[in-house]
Enzyme design. Structure first.
Site, short mmCIF file in Angstrom:
data_model
loop_
_atom_site.label_atom_id
_atom_site.label_comp_id
_atom_site.label_asym_id
_atom_site.label_seq_id
_atom_site.Cartn_x
_atom_site.Cartn_y
_atom_site.Cartn_z
N LYS A 18 3.60 -48.98 13.29
CA LYS A 18 3.81 -50.44 13.15
C LYS A 18 2.56 -51.18 12.67
O LYS A 18 2.66 -52.16 11.94
CB LYS A 18 4.28 -51.04 14.47
CG LYS A 18 5.68 -50.61 14.89
CD LYS A 18 6.09 -51.39 16.14
CE LYS A 18 7.31 -50.84 16.80
NZ LYS A 18 7.74 -51.67 17.94
N ASN B 156 7.82 -54.19 12.26
CA ASN B 156 8.84 -53.19 12.62
C ASN B 156 10.02 -53.19 11.66
O ASN B 156 10.94 -52.39 11.82
CB ASN B 156 9.33 -53.39 14.07
CG ASN B 156 10.26 -54.57 14.20
OD1 ASN B 156 10.29 -55.46 13.35
ND2 ASN B 156 11.04 -54.60 15.26
N ARG C 240 -8.09 -57.01 28.29
CA ARG C 240 -7.03 -56.98 27.27
C ARG C 240 -6.20 -58.26 27.34
O ARG C 240 -5.79 -58.81 26.32
CB ARG C 240 -6.11 -55.78 27.49
CG ARG C 240 -6.51 -54.56 26.73
CD ARG C 240 -5.47 -53.47 26.92
NE ARG C 240 -4.72 -53.22 25.70
CZ ARG C 240 -3.69 -52.37 25.65
NH1 ARG C 240 -3.30 -51.74 26.73
NH2 ARG C 240 -3.06 -52.17 24.52
N ALA D 229 -0.34 -56.34 28.55
CA ALA D 229 -1.04 -57.02 27.46
C ALA D 229 -1.16 -56.10 26.25
O ALA D 229 -2.11 -56.18 25.48
CB ALA D 229 -2.42 -57.47 27.94
N GLY D 230 -0.18 -55.20 26.06
CA GLY D 230 -0.19 -54.29 24.92
C GLY D 230 0.59 -54.90 23.76
O GLY D 230 0.85 -56.11 23.72
N GLY D 231 1.01 -54.04 22.83
CA GLY D 231 1.73 -54.50 21.65
C GLY D 231 3.03 -55.20 22.01
O GLY D 231 3.38 -56.22 21.42
N THR E 293 -5.78 -54.12 33.06
CA THR E 293 -7.11 -54.28 32.45
C THR E 293 -7.26 -55.73 32.00
O THR E 293 -6.68 -56.15 31.00
CB THR E 293 -7.25 -53.33 31.22
OG1 THR E 293 -6.86 -52.02 31.63
CG2 THR E 293 -8.67 -53.31 30.71
N ASP F 65 10.97 -57.91 17.14
CA ASP F 65 11.03 -57.68 18.59
C ASP F 65 11.12 -59.01 19.35
O ASP F 65 11.83 -59.11 20.35
CB ASP F 65 9.79 -56.91 19.07
CG ASP F 65 9.86 -55.45 18.66
OD1 ASP F 65 10.97 -54.94 18.47
OD2 ASP F 65 8.79 -54.82 18.53
P1 ATR Z 1 3.01 -51.22 24.22
O1 ATR Z 1 2.73 -51.31 22.76
O2 ATR Z 1 4.33 -50.59 24.54
O3 ATR Z 1 2.83 -52.52 24.92
P2 ATR Z 1 0.43 -50.29 25.14
O4 ATR Z 1 -0.27 -51.09 24.10
O5 ATR Z 1 -0.03 -48.89 25.40
O6 ATR Z 1 1.98 -50.14 24.79
O7 ATR Z 1 0.43 -51.12 26.51
C1 ATR Z 1 0.91 -50.60 27.70
C2 ATR Z 1 0.80 -51.66 28.79
O8 ATR Z 1 1.25 -51.07 30.01
C3 ATR Z 1 -0.61 -52.16 29.02
O9 ATR Z 1 -0.54 -53.51 29.42
C4 ATR Z 1 -1.06 -51.27 30.17
O10 ATR Z 1 -2.11 -51.80 30.95
P3 ATR Z 1 -3.66 -51.56 30.52
O11 ATR Z 1 -3.94 -52.55 29.44
O12 ATR Z 1 -4.40 -51.81 31.76
O13 ATR Z 1 -3.71 -50.15 30.03
C5 ATR Z 1 0.21 -51.21 30.99
N1 ATR Z 1 0.28 -50.07 31.93
C6 ATR Z 1 0.46 -48.77 31.62
N2 ATR Z 1 0.48 -48.01 32.76
C7 ATR Z 1 0.30 -48.87 33.80
C8 ATR Z 1 0.23 -48.72 35.23
N3 ATR Z 1 0.35 -47.51 35.79
N4 ATR Z 1 0.04 -49.82 35.97
C9 ATR Z 1 -0.07 -51.03 35.40
N5 ATR Z 1 -0.01 -51.25 34.06
C10 ATR Z 1 0.17 -50.19 33.27
#
Ligand code: ATR
Length: 283
Positions: free
Chosen positions: A69, A90, A159, A131-133, A156, A105
């Site tokens: 993406k 996407n 982020r 806070a991911g994609g 985190t 999305d």
């Molecule tokens: P996507 O594009 O699907 O959002 P991503 O960029 O990998 O995927 O983001 C995953 C999200 O899930 C992030 O917010 C991540 O938190 P971090 O920024 O701290 O990594 C969160 N996440 C994944 N596993 C987690 C867990 N066990 N507890 C809390 N948050 C989690």
């Protein structure tokens, strides 16, 4: 003369488990179109050439999924505001031989809530977990619908701070960031809770503690496999209104289909049931 066949695709790596061919295939046959929708696995190093060759290969456009993406975002020649803000593409299509891209999305997320929790956008405070994609698309939708206060809570914190900063010049929504340890505090005033984290994805049974939510809150998850995520189960048991993530998947597919094939398809209960059957069979 018979109209030429129109071809679209979903491209990812891996792409085997994508539900998009089933969704678009359903609409193609429902509308009796002379069209195909293929599943194409392309390695990251080959993806730019794949995009470059779309017109020559005779495609009208397609869907782009993980992990392409962001590369699609960088390589399309024209992109709209949603793609620019979300930073990922996407859906691509050709317009006068120019490769265009958007991100659907966010509109899929909003349409799912419109269908299953009408009036959701009159809420004032939304809490976004993650806070991911995926969170970027959700936040774009919340801002588009004029939600006044959006609290981002992420494991985190840095982020979340970056994400809030990226959306700071928005159309009036206030973006706040809370520490993960402060989740209960953030939930106290939430009218809508959205999980965009991978917590509770197939295989995991972790659910964030949501005991701080008011009883009138709506809870939604963008994960659709399993359909009833641990978070949705917890919310359901607490008597809260819940909306699962499958509708987001179905609704995000609508604009692409319309671009490639010229017909705006409908998300129907029959389509939803058919995809649930396929998800059940695959799990
Ligand atoms: P996507 O594009 O699907 O959002 P991503 O960029 O990998 O995927 O983001 C995953 C999200 O899930 C992030 O917010 C991540 O938190 P971090 O920024 O701290 O990594 C969160 N996440 C994944 N596993 C987690 C867990 N066990 N507890 C809390 N948050 C989690």
């Amino acid at each position: 003369m018979a109209e030429a066949i129109r071809r679209a695709f979903v491209c990812g790596h891996p792409v085997e488990h994508s539900m998009s061919p089933a969704i678009h295939g359903y609409w193609i046959s429902q509308h009796g179109l002379n069209a195909t929708y293929e599943k194409i696995d392309v390695m990251p190093e080959d993806f730019p050439d794949f995009l470059e060759g779309l017109a020559l290969a005779g495609y009208s456009g397609g869907n782009i999924t993980i992990p392409h993406k962001e590369t699609a975002f960088s390589n399309v020649r024209s992109k709209d505001e949603a793609a620019l803000k979300i930073g990922a593409v996407n859906t691509v299509w050709l317009e006068n031989d120019i490769l265009c891209g958007t991100n659907t999305d966010w509109s899929g997320f909003a349409a799912n809530l419109d269908e299953h929790a009408p009036g959701w956008d009159s809420c004032e405070v939304a809490v976004v977990l993650g806070a991911g994609g995926a969170a970027r698309g959700v936040i774009y939708a919340l801002i588009d619908r004029g939600i006044s206060k959006i609290r981002i809570v992420n494991r985190t914190r840095s982020r979340a701070d970056r994400l809030a900063g990226d959306f700071a010049s928005n159309r009036g929504s206030e973006l706040l960031v809370d520490d993960w340890a402060e989740l209960q505090h953030a939930l106290q005033t939430a009218e809508l809770l959205i999980n965009t984290t991978s917590l509770g994805l197939e295989g995991g049974d972790d659910a964030p503690n949501i005991s701080g939510l008011p009883s009138s809150a709506i809870v939604t998850d963008i994960v659709y496999s399993p359909l009833q995520t641990p978070l949705l189960k917890a919310a359901d048991s607490a008597g809260l209104k819940t909306v699962d993530g499958l509708g987001m998947l179905l609704h995000q597919a609508v604009p692409g289909f319309e671009k490639w094939f010229g017909v705006r398809p409908k998300v129907t209960p029959q389509l939803r049931d058919m995809i649930i059957e396929k998800l059940d069979a695959a799990s």
